[in-house]
Design a protein around this motif. Structure first.
Motif, PDB file in Angstrom:
ATOM      1  N   THR A 228      -7.692  28.194  28.225  1.00 57.44           N
ATOM      2  CA  THR A 228      -6.447  28.106  27.469  1.00 57.44           C
ATOM      3  C   THR A 228      -6.526  29.102  26.328  1.00 57.44           C
ATOM      4  N   PRO A 229      -5.612  30.054  26.250  1.00 58.54           N
ATOM      5  CA  PRO A 229      -5.731  31.086  25.213  1.00 58.54           C
ATOM      6  C   PRO A 229      -5.475  30.537  23.808  1.00 58.54           C
ATOM      7  N   GLU A 230      -6.187  31.088  22.866  1.00 58.07           N
ATOM      8  CA  GLU A 230      -5.901  30.780  21.456  1.00 58.07           C
ATOM      9  C   GLU A 230      -4.761  31.709  21.035  1.00 58.07           C
ATOM     10  N   ILE A 231      -3.577  31.160  20.921  1.00 54.19           N
ATOM     11  CA  ILE A 231      -2.409  31.983  20.607  1.00 54.19           C
ATOM     12  C   ILE A 231      -2.308  32.128  19.093  1.00 54.19           C
ATOM     13  N   ARG A 232      -2.694  33.310  18.625  1.00 53.90           N
ATOM     14  CA  ARG A 232      -2.693  33.584  17.187  1.00 53.90           C
ATOM     15  C   ARG A 232      -1.316  34.039  16.710  1.00 53.90           C
ATOM     16  N   HIS A 233      -0.630  34.790  17.568  1.00 50.57           N
ATOM     17  CA  HIS A 233       0.671  35.347  17.181  1.00 50.57           C
ATOM     18  C   HIS A 233       1.681  35.090  18.298  1.00 50.57           C
ATOM     19  N   ALA A 234       2.823  34.571  17.952  1.00 49.26           N
ATOM     20  CA  ALA A 234       3.907  34.307  18.911  1.00 49.26           C
ATOM     21  C   ALA A 234       4.970  35.383  18.743  1.00 49.26           C
ATOM     22  N   VAL A 235       5.021  36.325  19.686  1.00 51.65           N
ATOM     23  CA  VAL A 235       5.892  37.491  19.568  1.00 51.65           C
ATOM     24  C   VAL A 235       6.588  37.732  20.904  1.00 51.65           C
ATOM     25  N   ASN A 236       7.901  37.907  20.880  1.00 51.97           N
ATOM     26  CA  ASN A 236       8.655  38.161  22.103  1.00 51.97           C
ATOM     27  C   ASN A 236       9.039  39.631  22.275  1.00 51.97           C
ATOM     28  N   ASP A 237       9.028  40.398  21.201  1.00 51.76           N
ATOM     29  CA  ASP A 237       9.404  41.815  21.271  1.00 51.76           C
ATOM     30  C   ASP A 237       8.185  42.653  21.678  1.00 51.76           C
ATOM     31  N   TRP A 238       8.352  43.484  22.715  1.00 52.84           N
ATOM     32  CA  TRP A 238       7.197  44.206  23.260  1.00 52.84           C
ATOM     33  C   TRP A 238       6.658  45.271  22.309  1.00 52.84           C
ATOM     34  N   GLN A 239       7.511  45.964  21.602  1.00 51.81           N
ATOM     35  CA  GLN A 239       7.018  46.971  20.659  1.00 51.81           C
ATOM     36  C   GLN A 239       6.243  46.318  19.511  1.00 51.81           C
ATOM     37  N   SER A 240       6.734  45.171  19.056  1.00 47.81           N
ATOM     38  CA  SER A 240       6.019  44.455  18.000  1.00 47.81           C
ATOM     39  C   SER A 240       4.678  43.951  18.515  1.00 47.81           C
ATOM     40  N   LEU A 241       4.673  43.443  19.753  1.00 49.98           N
ATOM     41  CA  LEU A 241       3.420  42.976  20.353  1.00 49.98           C
ATOM     42  C   LEU A 241       2.420  44.127  20.461  1.00 49.98           C
ATOM     43  N   ALA A 242       2.899  45.302  20.915  1.00 50.68           N
ATOM     44  CA  ALA A 242       2.013  46.459  21.050  1.00 50.68           C
ATOM     45  C   ALA A 242       1.445  46.884  19.701  1.00 50.68           C
ATOM     46  N   ALA A 243       2.261  46.827  18.667  1.00 54.07           N
ATOM     47  CA  ALA A 243       1.790  47.197  17.332  1.00 54.07           C
ATOM     48  C   ALA A 243       0.687  46.256  16.852  1.00 54.07           C
ATOM     49  N   LEU A 244       0.838  44.975  17.139  1.00 54.48           N
ATOM     50  CA  LEU A 244      -0.184  44.002  16.745  1.00 54.48           C
ATOM     51  C   LEU A 244      -1.481  44.201  17.524  1.00 54.48           C
ATOM     52  N   VAL A 245      -1.360  44.492  18.817  1.00 50.92           N
ATOM     53  CA  VAL A 245      -2.563  44.765  19.616  1.00 50.92           C
ATOM     54  C   VAL A 245      -3.272  46.002  19.074  1.00 50.92           C
ATOM     55  N   GLU A 246      -2.515  47.059  18.819  1.00 51.94           N
ATOM     56  CA  GLU A 246      -3.097  48.298  18.282  1.00 51.94           C
ATOM     57  C   GLU A 246      -3.815  48.046  16.968  1.00 51.94           C
ATOM     58  N   ALA A 247      -3.286  47.115  16.164  1.00 56.43           N
ATOM     59  CA  ALA A 247      -3.896  46.817  14.864  1.00 56.43           C
ATOM     60  C   ALA A 247      -5.117  45.915  14.982  1.00 56.43           C
ATOM     61  N   GLY A 248      -5.454  45.499  16.216  1.00 60.79           N
ATOM     62  CA  GLY A 248      -6.630  44.661  16.399  1.00 60.79           C
ATOM     63  C   GLY A 248      -6.369  43.191  16.161  1.00 60.79           C
ATOM     64  N   ALA A 249      -5.098  42.780  16.168  1.00 57.80           N
ATOM     65  CA  ALA A 249      -4.766  41.394  15.868  1.00 57.80           C
ATOM     66  C   ALA A 249      -4.970  40.463  17.058  1.00 57.80           C
ATOM     67  N   GLY A 250      -5.166  41.034  18.252  1.00 60.06           N
ATOM     68  CA  GLY A 250      -5.361  40.193  19.420  1.00 60.06           C
ATOM     69  C   GLY A 250      -5.175  40.987  20.698  1.00 60.06           C
ATOM     70  N   VAL A 251      -5.239  40.274  21.819  1.00 56.92           N
ATOM     71  CA  VAL A 251      -5.045  40.883  23.129  1.00 56.92           C
ATOM     72  C   VAL A 251      -3.802  40.262  23.756  1.00 56.92           C
ATOM     73  N   ALA A 252      -3.321  40.870  24.842  1.00 56.49           N
ATOM     74  CA  ALA A 252      -2.074  40.385  25.459  1.00 56.49           C
ATOM     75  C   ALA A 252      -1.994  40.840  26.901  1.00 56.49           C
ATOM     76  N   LEU A 253      -1.067  40.257  27.632  1.00 60.38           N
ATOM     77  CA  LEU A 253      -0.687  40.730  28.961  1.00 60.38           C
ATOM     78  C   LEU A 253       0.670  41.401  28.844  1.00 60.38           C
ATOM     79  N   VAL A 254       0.769  42.597  29.421  1.00 55.22           N
ATOM     80  CA  VAL A 254       1.998  43.387  29.308  1.00 55.22           C
ATOM     81  C   VAL A 254       2.492  43.775  30.702  1.00 55.22           C
ATOM     82  N   PRO A 255       3.721  43.450  31.050  1.00 52.36           N
ATOM     83  CA  PRO A 255       4.245  43.824  32.374  1.00 52.36           C
ATOM     84  C   PRO A 255       4.476  45.332  32.468  1.00 52.36           C
ATOM     85  N   ARG A 256       4.274  45.863  33.639  1.00 52.51           N
ATOM     86  CA  ARG A 256       4.459  47.300  33.843  1.00 52.51           C
ATOM     87  C   ARG A 256       5.917  47.718  33.694  1.00 52.51           C
ATOM     88  N   LEU A 257       6.816  46.766  33.805  1.00 57.70           N
ATOM     89  CA  LEU A 257       8.235  47.057  33.651  1.00 57.70           C
ATOM     90  C   LEU A 257       8.562  47.603  32.269  1.00 57.70           C
TER      91      LEU A 257
END
Length: 311
Positions: A228-257
C-alpha cells in the motif's frame, strides 16, 4: 397500490430519476447529480410509482432501496432511452448529417493527449461540425451523458465507470494506455531500465484523488505489487505531479498518454514485469451510434487513438 389501466403513460423525467437512483444508491446523491433537492427527487419517484401503479422504492434503515418492480421498470427504461436515441439518430441521418454540434466529455489526460489531434482532423475535414470539450470523470461523466449535457464520453475503465455490459451505452474501445514509473533523476533506481515496483514500497508517493481514474489505477497497481503506497501528496494535475517528482518529493505512475513530460530532473522508467495499463474507451447513449455526426466524431477520436499508440 391499486393497479391502473394499461393505457398509462410514463413521464421520462421521472424515469430518469429512477435510473439515477439505481446508479447513485441514495436520494441525496441522486438529488446532487440531478441538481434537485432530495424532496423533489422523492416527489418524482412517488409520481412515477403512482403512474405505474406499483411501489418503486421502500425504506431501508435511514435510506431507500429499489423494489423488484423497480428493477423490471429499469430493464424497460434502458430500452426506452435507447429507442429515443435511435429516433434522434434517424432524424439526423435523414438530414444527411451535414451540420451538427457535439460535446465531448473526457478525463484530463485524454483532453491533452488524445483530443487535440481529433479536433484538428475534424476542423480540417468536417468544419461543419462544432465541437465543445468539457473535463469530467465517472460517475458524473455518465450522469451528464444520460442527461444529454454531453454526447460522447471518453473514459477509463475503473470502479467508478459503468460496466462494459451496461446496456445504456454503446462503447468503442480506443487504446490501452501503459503507465511508467516517474522518478527523480537522483533516485537510487533511476539508472535501471526497468524498475521493480516492490522496491518503491518505502518511498513517498504522489497520487491523484482516489475517485480519479489514475488515482484509482495507481492504488490498484501498488496493491497488485504487494504493498500500500504511502501517499504523501495528492495531486491530479500532471504537470504539478511532474514538478513534485523532479523536486524529489516522491515517485509516481504516469500514463504514456500525457508524456512526454519535459523536465531535466525527472526520468521515466518502465516497471518490471507486465506493465500496468488502463483501458480507454468512448461511449455514446445506446441508440445514438447511428447519428452520422457522432459517427464522424468517433472516427476521428479512434484515428487519434491509433496514432497515439504508434508514437
Amino acid at each position: 397500490m391499486e393497479q391502473i389501466s394499461a393505457a398509462f403513460s410514463i413521464d421520462l423525467r421521472r424515469l430518469s430519476a429512477l435510473r439515477e437512483l439505481d446508479r447513485r444508491g441514495s436520494l441525496a446523491r441522486t438529488a446532487q447529480a440531478m441538481r434537485l433537492t432530495p424532496s423533489a427527487v422523492s416527489q418524482q419517484l412517488t409520481a412515477l410509482s403512482r403512474e405505474l401503479g406499483v411501489p418503486l422504492v421502500e425504506r431501508k434503515g435511514r435510506g431507500v432501496r429499489l423494489t423488484g418492480q423497480a428493477r423490471i421498470v429499469l430493464q424497460h427504461a434502458d430500452v426506452i432511452a435507447a429507442q429515443l436515441e435511435r429516433v434522434r439518430a434517424d432524424l439526423a441521418a435523414w438530414g444527411q448529417g451535414h451540420r451538427g454540434a457535439v460535446t465531448i466529455g473526457a478525463f484530463s489526460s485524454a483532453i491533452s493527449g488524445l483530443l487535440p489531434a481529433a479536433l484538428a482532423a475534424l476542423a480540417e475535414t468536417r468544419p461543419d461540425i462544432e465541437v465543445a470539450v468539457v473535463e469530467s470523470q465517472p460517475p458524473d461523466l455518465f450522469t451528464r451523458l444520460d442527461a444529454g449535457e454531453i454526447d460522447v464520453a471518453v473514459a477509463v475503465d475503473f470502479a467508478e465507470a459503468p460496466a462494459s455490459t451496461d446496456r445504456r451505452y454503446t462503447r468503442t474501445d480506443l487504446l490501452t494506455d501503459i503507465l511508467d514509473v516517474a522518478l527523480p533523476a537522483t533516485h537510487r533506481l533511476a539508472r535501471l531500465d526497468r524498475v521493480p515496483l516492490r522496491k518503491l514500497a518505502a518511498d513517498p508517493w504522489i497520487v491523484g484523488d482516489a475517485h480519479s481514474c489514475c488515482g484509482a489505477v495507481t492504488r490498484s497497481v501498488c496493491a497488485a505489487g504487494g504493498f500500500t503506497p504511502e501517499i504523501r501528496h495528492a495531486v491530479n494535475d500532471w504537470q504539478s505531479l511532474a514538478a513534485l517528482v523532479e523536486a524529489g518529493a516522491g515517485v509516481a505512475l504516469v500514463p504514456r498518454l500525457v508524456q512526454p513530460l519535459h523536465r531535466p530532473g525527472l526520468v521515466l522508467r518502465a516497471p518490471e514485469g507486465e506493465p500496468p495499463t488502463r483501458h480507454v474507451f468512448a461511449a455514446v447513449r445506446a441508440g445514438a451510434e447511428g447519428d452520422p455526426v457522432l459517427t464522424a466524431v468517433l472516427e476521428r477520436v479512434g484515428t487519434a487513438a491509433a496514432q497515439t499508440l504508434e508514437r
